[in-house]
Design a protein around this motif. Sequence first.
Motif, PDB file in Angstrom:
ATOM      1  N   SER A  21       0.847  -1.193   0.000  1.00  0.00           N
ATOM      2  CA  SER A  21       0.000   0.000   0.000  1.00  0.00           C
ATOM      3  C   SER A  21       0.884   1.244   0.000  1.00  0.00           C
ATOM      4  O   SER A  21       2.069   1.192   0.356  1.00  0.00           O
ATOM      5  CB  SER A  21      -0.898   0.009   1.237  1.00  0.00           C
ATOM      6  OG  SER A  21      -0.118   0.228   2.402  1.00  0.00           O
ATOM      7  N   LEU A  22       0.292   2.343  -0.377  1.00  0.00           N
ATOM      8  CA  LEU A  22       1.017   3.611  -0.366  1.00  0.00           C
ATOM      9  C   LEU A  22       1.517   3.918   1.037  1.00  0.00           C
ATOM     10  O   LEU A  22       2.639   4.402   1.214  1.00  0.00           O
ATOM     11  CB  LEU A  22       0.125   4.738  -0.895  1.00  0.00           C
ATOM     12  CG  LEU A  22       0.788   6.095  -1.041  1.00  0.00           C
ATOM     13  CD1 LEU A  22       2.002   6.020  -1.969  1.00  0.00           C
ATOM     14  CD2 LEU A  22      -0.210   7.102  -1.564  1.00  0.00           C
ATOM     15  N   SER A  26       5.389   4.430   2.003  1.00  0.00           N
ATOM     16  CA  SER A  26       5.781   5.675   2.676  1.00  0.00           C
ATOM     17  C   SER A  26       6.535   5.385   3.970  1.00  0.00           C
ATOM     18  O   SER A  26       7.581   5.996   4.237  1.00  0.00           O
ATOM     19  CB  SER A  26       4.546   6.522   2.980  1.00  0.00           C
ATOM     20  OG  SER A  26       3.905   6.899   1.797  1.00  0.00           O
ATOM     21  N   THR A  33       2.865  10.246   2.548  1.00  0.00           N
ATOM     22  CA  THR A  33       2.189   9.600   1.424  1.00  0.00           C
ATOM     23  C   THR A  33       2.100  10.475   0.172  1.00  0.00           C
ATOM     24  O   THR A  33       2.245   9.956  -0.934  1.00  0.00           O
ATOM     25  CB  THR A  33       0.776   9.131   1.830  1.00  0.00           C
ATOM     26  OG1 THR A  33       0.053  10.238   2.343  1.00  0.00           O
ATOM     27  CG2 THR A  33       0.834   8.020   2.854  1.00  0.00           C
ATOM     28  N   THR A  34       1.881  11.761   0.312  1.00  0.00           N
ATOM     29  CA  THR A  34       1.715  12.606  -0.887  1.00  0.00           C
ATOM     30  C   THR A  34       2.979  12.666  -1.732  1.00  0.00           C
ATOM     31  O   THR A  34       2.925  12.397  -2.939  1.00  0.00           O
ATOM     32  CB  THR A  34       1.229  14.020  -0.502  1.00  0.00           C
ATOM     33  OG1 THR A  34      -0.027  13.898   0.162  1.00  0.00           O
ATOM     34  CG2 THR A  34       1.075  14.894  -1.734  1.00  0.00           C
ATOM     35  N   CYS A  36       5.382  10.569  -1.748  1.00  0.00           N
ATOM     36  CA  CYS A  36       5.622   9.195  -2.196  1.00  0.00           C
ATOM     37  C   CYS A  36       4.727   8.895  -3.410  1.00  0.00           C
ATOM     38  O   CYS A  36       5.201   8.379  -4.425  1.00  0.00           O
ATOM     39  CB  CYS A  36       5.340   8.241  -1.040  1.00  0.00           C
ATOM     40  SG  CYS A  36       5.824   6.556  -1.382  1.00  0.00           S
ATOM     41  N   TRP A  37       3.453   9.240  -3.318  1.00  0.00           N
ATOM     42  CA  TRP A  37       2.510   9.024  -4.411  1.00  0.00           C
ATOM     43  C   TRP A  37       2.953   9.791  -5.654  1.00  0.00           C
ATOM     44  O   TRP A  37       2.911   9.268  -6.763  1.00  0.00           O
ATOM     45  CB  TRP A  37       1.107   9.465  -3.978  1.00  0.00           C
ATOM     46  CG  TRP A  37       0.054   9.212  -5.004  1.00  0.00           C
ATOM     47  CD1 TRP A  37      -0.622   8.046  -5.216  1.00  0.00           C
ATOM     48  CD2 TRP A  37      -0.456  10.149  -5.961  1.00  0.00           C
ATOM     49  NE1 TRP A  37      -1.512   8.199  -6.251  1.00  0.00           N
ATOM     50  CE2 TRP A  37      -1.439   9.479  -6.732  1.00  0.00           C
ATOM     51  CE3 TRP A  37      -0.181  11.478  -6.243  1.00  0.00           C
ATOM     52  CZ2 TRP A  37      -2.139  10.097  -7.756  1.00  0.00           C
ATOM     53  CZ3 TRP A  37      -0.876  12.095  -7.277  1.00  0.00           C
ATOM     54  CH2 TRP A  37      -1.845  11.407  -8.020  1.00  0.00           C
ATOM     55  N   ASN A  38       3.394  11.038  -5.465  1.00  0.00           N
ATOM     56  CA  ASN A  38       3.863  11.856  -6.595  1.00  0.00           C
ATOM     57  C   ASN A  38       5.054  11.199  -7.291  1.00  0.00           C
ATOM     58  O   ASN A  38       5.142  11.210  -8.523  1.00  0.00           O
ATOM     59  CB  ASN A  38       4.227  13.267  -6.136  1.00  0.00           C
ATOM     60  CG  ASN A  38       3.011  14.080  -5.754  1.00  0.00           C
ATOM     61  OD1 ASN A  38       1.899  13.811  -6.198  1.00  0.00           O
ATOM     62  ND2 ASN A  38       3.215  15.071  -4.896  1.00  0.00           N
ATOM     63  N   LYS A  41       3.836   8.097  -9.263  1.00  0.00           N
ATOM     64  CA  LYS A  41       3.137   8.529 -10.481  1.00  0.00           C
ATOM     65  C   LYS A  41       4.129   9.048 -11.526  1.00  0.00           C
ATOM     66  O   LYS A  41       3.986   8.776 -12.718  1.00  0.00           O
ATOM     67  CB  LYS A  41       2.093   9.608 -10.160  1.00  0.00           C
ATOM     68  CG  LYS A  41       0.899   9.064  -9.443  1.00  0.00           C
ATOM     69  CD  LYS A  41       0.207   8.036 -10.315  1.00  0.00           C
ATOM     70  CE  LYS A  41      -0.851   7.274  -9.572  1.00  0.00           C
ATOM     71  NZ  LYS A  41      -1.275   6.074 -10.285  1.00  0.00           N
TER      72      LYS A  41
END
Length: 164
Positions: A21-22, A26, A33-34, A36-38, A41
């Motif tokens: 999971s994100l 992270s 998380t933000t 990491c998500w960036n 992507k």
Amino acid sequence: MELDNFDIAILTVLRDDARASLQDISNKVGLSTTPCWNRVKKMETEGVIQGYTVRIDPAAIGFMETVIVQVTLESHNDETLYAFGKALGEIPEVLEAFLISGDYDYYIRIAVRDTRDYERLLREKLYRIPGIRHSKSSFVLRRLKESEIPLVTPAAKASPKKSK
């Protein structure tokens, strides 16, 4: 795309567990998380991450044998190479195919159920591809190593020496 230590850490987590999971990613890499998500992507957009997959044991679904086939073609013009590559792409048992240098033109890894299945594949599929001059088959007895691309931390950039 130039990867930094966080990107390499993210790739390592995903390589080891594509279902992470994100939040797990992270926590393991030390980013919220933000960002990491960036990063995930961006690596997807740039083609660093090409997809997510599951590894299946071939023997568990009946493919007990792996065969390595080396093929030499009659001709090396663009049309022949393209047609051969396209034909290989349409054979589901072909797991990997490489255009190579050396004595042979192609190195092909094939999954089959047994020797009879391989004989069927040769007659019905492989030998029906136009342009094959010679082939050599070897059955894999045991896999000694299987690994992914190594992930290493980017080399530290050397700082310029100060003059005295």
